[in-house]
Design an enzyme around this catalytic site. Structure first.
Site, short mmCIF file in Angstrom:
data_model
loop_
_atom_site.label_atom_id
_atom_site.label_comp_id
_atom_site.label_asym_id
_atom_site.label_seq_id
_atom_site.Cartn_x
_atom_site.Cartn_y
_atom_site.Cartn_z
N HIS A 1 -7.15 6.64 -3.37
CA HIS A 1 -8.05 5.65 -2.77
C HIS A 1 -7.45 4.93 -1.55
O HIS A 1 -8.18 4.40 -0.72
CB HIS A 1 -8.46 4.61 -3.81
CG HIS A 1 -7.43 3.57 -4.07
ND1 HIS A 1 -6.29 3.80 -4.82
CD2 HIS A 1 -7.34 2.28 -3.66
CE1 HIS A 1 -5.56 2.71 -4.87
NE2 HIS A 1 -6.17 1.77 -4.18
N ASP A 2 -6.12 4.90 -1.41
CA ASP A 2 -5.48 4.28 -0.25
C ASP A 2 -4.60 5.26 0.49
O ASP A 2 -3.62 4.88 1.14
CB ASP A 2 -4.65 3.07 -0.68
CG ASP A 2 -5.46 1.78 -0.75
OD1 ASP A 2 -6.46 1.69 -0.02
OD2 ASP A 2 -5.11 0.89 -1.54
N ASP B 1 -8.73 -1.55 -8.41
CA ASP B 1 -8.12 -1.75 -7.10
C ASP B 1 -7.62 -3.19 -6.91
O ASP B 1 -6.67 -3.43 -6.17
CB ASP B 1 -9.12 -1.39 -6.00
CG ASP B 1 -8.48 -1.29 -4.64
OD1 ASP B 1 -7.29 -0.95 -4.56
OD2 ASP B 1 -9.17 -1.58 -3.64
N HIS C 1 0.83 -1.20 0.00
CA HIS C 1 0.00 0.00 0.00
C HIS C 1 0.87 1.25 0.00
O HIS C 1 1.01 1.93 1.02
CB HIS C 1 -0.94 0.00 1.20
CG HIS C 1 -1.98 -1.06 1.15
ND1 HIS C 1 -1.88 -2.25 1.82
CD2 HIS C 1 -3.14 -1.13 0.47
CE1 HIS C 1 -2.94 -3.00 1.58
NE2 HIS C 1 -3.72 -2.34 0.75
N HIS D 1 1.50 1.55 -5.85
CA HIS D 1 0.20 0.90 -6.00
C HIS D 1 -0.86 1.90 -6.45
O HIS D 1 -1.67 1.61 -7.33
CB HIS D 1 -0.22 0.27 -4.66
CG HIS D 1 -1.67 -0.07 -4.58
ND1 HIS D 1 -2.27 -1.03 -5.38
CD2 HIS D 1 -2.66 0.44 -3.81
CE1 HIS D 1 -3.56 -1.10 -5.08
NE2 HIS D 1 -3.82 -0.21 -4.15
#
Length: 510
Positions: free
Chosen positions: A256-257, A366, A216, A220
């Site tokens: 998103h992360d 994802d 993460h 990524h």
């Protein structure tokens, strides 16, 4: 030396006027501390970093010089809350240190990069302040820049090697890729985005991904953004999506992360982390990613030129997209998607239907690693498994129950990946292929089948090397006979965002 400025309270979402920053007020000097020294705990009531406020003045602000200027109001400023579990004294800040470290205090100050997501060490910025301490000589020359530009010409290829691109851009793949895609769509000019604000926003986003995380991290995020771009180019979406839809899709993929700690939701819950309490144990990480992204949007003023209602609406839609990546809601979204396809009632002229398809596209991006070519997929699988096992090692060290898929004595990369592919990836991408039956969809399903077979073959090699050795359950499992670990992955981790999300991410790697 300590300088105290008496400043009027200003809204946090507005820049501080120059005349205020240069205003001369009461100035105090202290010979007991250096300008950038750590504050004495006994003086915390009077000091806040390099430039502090007088705690007796309830209307004062403090400005802390950490490479940039941060302004915070005294009202509402609180230290991060801690739970009762002893592990919380080392979470986030020492999770990435060596497990051999005896205590949180043994971790050097140089490894403490943040209080969660909002206090970041900008001195490590590669784009604004040169290279990091760990990469003194990694300066790009024209050869590398030329190769990176050449790769961007094929950014829509499903074989795009994000690892190579990250090396060619000196670790700045997320910023470089996102800026390129926004310009390619003409979104910077269309939405009149300030390039300085946009660049600063993306640099801060990239920095708030923890580079210590095996999986993460910003690479990524760049990989998901590239996959999202591939999906946005699919005929059904390309001819229907608006410019606003595309902007939101790319920004959601990039953030998103954001600020992912490298551990899953169950870990945060069982250690009584304050984020779990804040979000009531529901989509804890996704909510944190979204709020962190909104914080950076407001801090940089990226949408400050837009009407307030439009800006808030974009923030809400961004949150809706990021929250959709919660894998504990996988069945909910998949069932809704399947129902729409069965009934044939998807109408892309409706904003709500377009938004739903953006959610599904982001979910696919994802967890698309198992659908990449084997050379890329295998790297991602190994990285996500390493992150799982690292969490398991921390849990063992602190006498916590080891989370599913995180015990390296029970699980292997192969059985984790096969289980994830069988129960999570295949159902999702089969429905996506029904919606968008294109060459890309068939390519992804083809890679998925080949990668699954490759992991199965690797798992059988140890058992075939010795005919006398009794095959283990993990080594003899096949896609039609999932191991206990893969079954647990389907039931336990899919019911839980962080666990399953990491697995999906692992499969992205697969």
């Amino acid at each position: 030396m300590e300088v105290c400025y008496q400043l009027p309270v200003l809204p946090l979402d507005r820049p501080v006027p120059k005349h205020v920053l240069s205003r001369r007020g009461a100035i105090s000097f202290s010979s007991s501390s250096s300008l950038f020294g750590a504050p004495d705990p006994r003086q915390l009531s009077q000091r806040r970093g390099a430039i502090s406020y007088d705690s007796s003045d309830q209307t004062a602000l403090y400005i802390r010089m950490l490479g940039d200027v941060r302004v915070r109001s005294q009202v509402g400023f609180e230290p991060e809350r801690r739970g009762s579990h002893p592990y919380l004294c080392i979470d986030y800040r020492t999770l990435h240190s060596r497990l051999g470290s005896s205590s949180a205090g043994s971790v050097s100050d140089g490894r403490i990069h943040r209080f969660l997501s909002f206090q970041r060490n900008l001195r490590s910025s590669r784009l604004l302040r040169g290279t990091t301490q760990h990469n003194h000589l990694l300066l790009l020359d024209e050869d590398y820049l030329g190769q990176a530009r050449c790769m961007l010409q094929k950014v829509g290829s499903w074989n795009f090697d994000i690892f190579l691109f990250n090396r060619l851009t000196n670790g700045n793949s997320l910023v470089t890729l996102t800026v390129h895609l926004l310009n390619q769509y003409g979104l910077v000019e269309l939405f009149q985005l300030d390039m300085v604000k946009l660049w600063r926003f993306l640099v801060m986003v990239q920095e708030d991904y923890h580079h210590q995380n095996p999986y993460h991290n910003a690479v990524h995020a760049a990989d998901v953004t590239q996959a999202m771009y591939c999906y946005l180019r699919e005929p059904k979406l390309a001819k229907s999506l608006t410019s606003c839809d595309i902007l939101l899709g790319l920004l959601a993929a990039a953030t998103h992360d954001l600020d992912h700690p490298g551990v899953n939701q169950p870990f945060l819950i069982k250690t009584n982390h304050y984020l779990a309490t804040l979000y009531r144990n529901t989509s804890v990480l996704e909510n944190h990613h979204w709020r962190s992204a909104v914080g950076l949007i407001r801090e940089t003023g990226l949408f400050s030129h837009l009407p307030a209602e439009d800006s808030l609406n974009m923030e809400r839609q961004l949150g809706s997209l990021i929250l959709a990546t919660d894998i504990s809601r996988q069945n909910e979204y998949l069932s809704k998607f399947r129902t729409h396809l069965d009934q044939g009632d998807l109408c892309l002229s409706q904003a709500s239907h377009r938004h739903f398809l953006l959610q599904m596209a982001l979910k696919c991006a994802d967890i698309c690693n198992p659908c990449r070519p084997w050379e890329l997929s295998k790297q991602w699988s190994e990285k996500v498994t390493a992150e799982f096992f690292r969490q398991g090692d921390v849990e063992k060290k602190h006498k916590l129950e080891v989370s599913p898929l995180c015990d390296n004595e029970v699980n292997s990369t192969g059985n984790i990946q096969i289980g994830f592919m069988s129960y999570v990836v295949e159902p999702l991408f089969a429905e996506w292929a029904r919606f968008s039956d294109t060459r890309l969809s068939q390519t992804m399903l083809g890679h998925l089948g080949l990668n699954k077979a490759s992991w199965g073959g690797l798992m059988q090699e140890p058992s075939t090397s010795s005919e006398e050795a009794e095959p283990s359950p993990a080594a003899t499992a096949t896609p039609s006979q999932p191991t206990a670990a893969s079954t647990e992955l389907n039931v336990t981790t899919v019911a839980d965002k962080s666990n399953s999300k990491e697995i999906p991410q692992g499969s992205r790697e697969s």
